[in-house]
Design an enzyme around this catalytic site. Sequence first.
Site, short mmCIF file in Angstrom:
data_model
loop_
_atom_site.label_atom_id
_atom_site.label_comp_id
_atom_site.label_asym_id
_atom_site.label_seq_id
_atom_site.Cartn_x
_atom_site.Cartn_y
_atom_site.Cartn_z
N SER A 14 -47.67 35.00 17.91
CA SER A 14 -47.39 33.59 17.70
C SER A 14 -45.89 33.36 17.45
O SER A 14 -45.10 33.64 18.33
CB SER A 14 -48.28 33.10 16.54
OG SER A 14 -48.25 31.72 16.44
N HIS A 27 -56.36 30.57 19.15
CA HIS A 27 -55.05 31.13 18.83
C HIS A 27 -55.16 32.46 18.07
O HIS A 27 -54.18 33.16 17.92
CB HIS A 27 -54.27 30.11 17.99
CG HIS A 27 -52.81 30.41 17.89
ND1 HIS A 27 -51.99 30.52 18.99
CD2 HIS A 27 -52.01 30.64 16.81
CE1 HIS A 27 -50.75 30.79 18.60
NE2 HIS A 27 -50.74 30.88 17.28
N ASP A 39 -56.61 28.14 23.54
CA ASP A 39 -55.61 28.15 22.46
C ASP A 39 -54.93 26.78 22.38
O ASP A 39 -54.22 26.39 23.31
CB ASP A 39 -54.59 29.26 22.77
CG ASP A 39 -53.62 29.50 21.63
OD1 ASP A 39 -53.36 28.56 20.85
OD2 ASP A 39 -53.12 30.63 21.52
C1 MLT Z 1 -44.07 28.38 16.68
O1 MLT Z 1 -43.71 27.45 15.98
O2 MLT Z 1 -43.43 29.40 16.85
C2 MLT Z 1 -45.37 28.19 17.37
O3 MLT Z 1 -45.82 26.89 17.24
C3 MLT Z 1 -46.41 29.13 16.90
C4 MLT Z 1 -46.64 29.00 15.45
O4 MLT Z 1 -47.39 28.11 15.02
O5 MLT Z 1 -46.09 29.78 14.71
#
Ligand code: MLT
Length: 204
Positions: free
Chosen positions: A102, A183, A152
């Site tokens: 992520s 996710h 996701d």
């Molecule tokens: C981010 O902000 O890098 C992406 O949205 C993934 C997350 O939620 O961390």
Amino acid sequence: MKNIFKQGTKGHDQTLLLLHGTGGDEQDLLPIAEMIDPNASVLSVRGNVDENGMNRFFRRLAEGVFDEEDLIFRTKELQDFINDAAKEHGFDRDKVTAVGYSNGANIAASLVYHFEKPLNGAVLLHPMVPRRGIELPKLEKFPVFIGAGSNDPICPPEETDELEKTLSEAGASVEVFWANQGHQLTREEIDHAKEWYDKNMKGE
Ligand code: MLT
């Protein structure tokens, strides 16, 4: 940067760079590293940004909307940190494979977008496109594994397709594994990442 370094088995020169998701820390992906390559050295890093008590690797303006200036700054900070850590711990800087989930996958992808050969491979678990409208360095055969979920909500399939296309056009060899999931990380995805790793990073 706060981190954990674990020396790998003697004679094994690969290092896994672990990059957690939003709200995680340097402990989170240690079991995943153990599944992917128990003999590798491990450099697991904690993101320096605090978003209401949650660790991240760079700031965002809203869900899925990145603070580009901070992303660029933090990407360089991470690159410098890896260079320094390689000197401090004596691991081979040319044999670092990122495993990011992520937000951690996003900064790993950002390293690849901004620097020449920052990694020798990347396992990107539920990544997004880190930046648009810039030319990527040449990525001749750079091996990338993308783990994606067809449901996701944070990284929709179009985003995964765009990332795959952009990396491939720059020369990377990208393998995408789709799970019928959201996710979250799945065992199936890690098993596929390990298979990919054994084939691409260890030549098995
Ligand atoms: C981010 O902000 O890098 C992406 O949205 C993934 C997350 O939620 O961390």
